[in-house]
Design an enzyme around this catalytic site. Structure first.
Site, short mmCIF file in Angstrom:
data_model
loop_
_atom_site.label_atom_id
_atom_site.label_comp_id
_atom_site.label_asym_id
_atom_site.label_seq_id
_atom_site.Cartn_x
_atom_site.Cartn_y
_atom_site.Cartn_z
N HIS A 1 -5.40 1.38 -6.49
CA HIS A 1 -4.88 2.49 -5.69
C HIS A 1 -6.02 3.22 -4.98
CE1 HIS A 1 -1.26 5.47 -5.42
NE2 HIS A 1 -1.94 5.41 -4.28
N ASP B 1 -2.26 -2.72 -3.89
CA ASP B 1 -3.11 -1.55 -4.12
C ASP B 1 -2.41 -0.55 -5.03
OD1 ASP B 1 -5.62 -0.09 -3.49
OD2 ASP B 1 -4.25 1.37 -2.59
N VAL C 1 0.84 -1.20 0.00
CA VAL C 1 0.00 0.00 0.00
C VAL C 1 0.88 1.25 0.00
CG1 VAL C 1 -2.02 -1.07 1.09
CG2 VAL C 1 -0.20 -0.11 2.53
N ALA C 2 2.15 1.08 -0.40
CA ALA C 2 3.10 2.19 -0.43
C ALA C 2 3.05 2.86 -1.80
CB ALA C 2 4.50 1.67 -0.11
N ARG C 3 4.01 2.54 -2.64
CA ARG C 3 4.04 2.99 -4.03
C ARG C 3 4.54 1.83 -4.87
NH1 ARG C 3 1.27 6.36 -2.42
NH2 ARG C 3 1.33 8.63 -2.66
N GLU D 1 1.52 2.14 -13.30
CA GLU D 1 0.19 2.41 -12.78
C GLU D 1 -0.44 3.52 -13.61
OE1 GLU D 1 -1.41 4.28 -8.68
OE2 GLU D 1 -0.15 2.50 -8.42
#
Length: 322
Positions: free
Chosen positions: A286, A262, A236-238, A267
């Site tokens: 995301h 996520d 859930v970071a990047r 992306e």
């Protein structure tokens, strides 16, 4: 617009998570009923209103808009990260900058917990058998007694650790300054053998760190080889914190039990990307932070800082600049 007509709070037009920015402006108005809160809905309206605004808030602030901001004293960034802002120019102009740190703690903390429990109980397997109307038993796992490593002990990492506490797990926290401690059973840094040792003991690896030179590509081929093949990755970071090619290779060779992503790199994830094809990969677009409370918690920070400025308090909540 003259200085006398300037709003107490100017809300810029870009929203997030697909939620109308009007909801953000309304949430600020509810908390500041005696102040003027203006939402600039067009580029022209932004350029006009920013000239006399002293307090503005939004997801971003472009350089050309900042150049027109003659009176700006505070910019309340509606993201936790501020690396996308023209920070040098803001500092040169003496503009205080605050961020949204903390607003994602509860919602993303719950997302992480749900992802972990989903893999513990293997709900993805049950769903496939339900779709086939197939009544056939399968073995699940237990979270109790597992080791969960949380990379990043900011508001999100702390929220994850707090929510894991009743489950009887061992937790390892990873942060830049381990001497500060944290809510986990152990706290280590990113460097040296301690991090590799933590990976080797990890059952569930949660990435909740900012993207920096240190964390970019942190979970690479070597890290994925060090992880136990029964480990699960939750990001859930990047996206770039994980080497995507290495992740795909690990999944293809069964060197990872699964992943909940996520965020991805690239992306948005292209339609033909192999990550879509794995039954043991959960992908969300995301939106772990996408709940109705996002704007509500943002508005709390903005309202508090408006009151502090009126009371002559120079220390703002979540101030990152100067």
């Amino acid at each position: 617009m003259s200085e006398a007509d300037a709003p107490d709070v100017l809300v810029l037009r870009r929203g997030t998570h697909g939620m109308p920015v009007e909801q953000y402006a309304d949430a600020i108005r509810e908390r500041l009923p005696d102040r003027s809160v203006e939402l600039a809905r067009t580029p022209a309206a932004e350029r006009e209103a920013i000239r006399s605004a002293t307090f503005a808030t939004g997801m971003t602030l472009e350089r050309d808009l900042l150049e027109a901001a003659d009176e700006l004293a505070v910019f309340a960034c509606a993201y936790a990260g501020t690396g996308h802002l023209p920070l040098e120019e803001l500092e040169e102009r003496g503009v205080a900058v605050t961020n949204a740190s903390g607003v994602h703690g509860p919602n993303i903390g719950e997302h992480v917990l749900g992802a972990i429990l989903g893999f513990v109980r293997r709900f993805h397997v049950g769903r496939r058998r339900q779709d086939r109307r197939e009544w056939r038993h399968y073995r699940a796992h237990e979270l109790q007694g597992s080791t969960v490593t949380i990379v990043g002990l900011g508001a999100i990492g702390e929220a994850v650790a707090e929510r894991l506490e009743p489950f009887g797990v061992e937790t390892i926290g990873v942060r830049y300054t381990p001497e500060k401690g944290g809510p986990t059973d152990e706290v280590i840094g990113f460097e040296g053998e301690a991090f590799d040792d933590a990976l080797a003991r990890t059952d569930y690896l949660v990435l909740a760190c900012p993207l920096t030179e240190t964390t970019r590509g942190l979970i690479d081929r070597e890290a994925l080889v060090t992880l136990d093949p029964e480990a699960v990755l939750v990001n859930v970071a990047r996206g770039p914190v994980v080497d995507t090619d290495a992740l795909v290779a690990a999944l293809r060779s069964n060197r990872l039990r699964g992943a909940a992503l996520d965020v991805t790199d690239p992306e948005p994830l292209p339609e033909d990307h192999p990550l879509w094809t794995f039954e043991n990969v959960q992908i969300t677009p995301h939106n772990a932070g996408h709940t109705p409370e996002y704007y509500e918690r943002l508005a709390d920070i903005v309202a508090e800082n408006v009151r502090r400025r009126e009371n002559g308090d120079d220390a703002l909540e979540n101030q990152v600049l100067p």
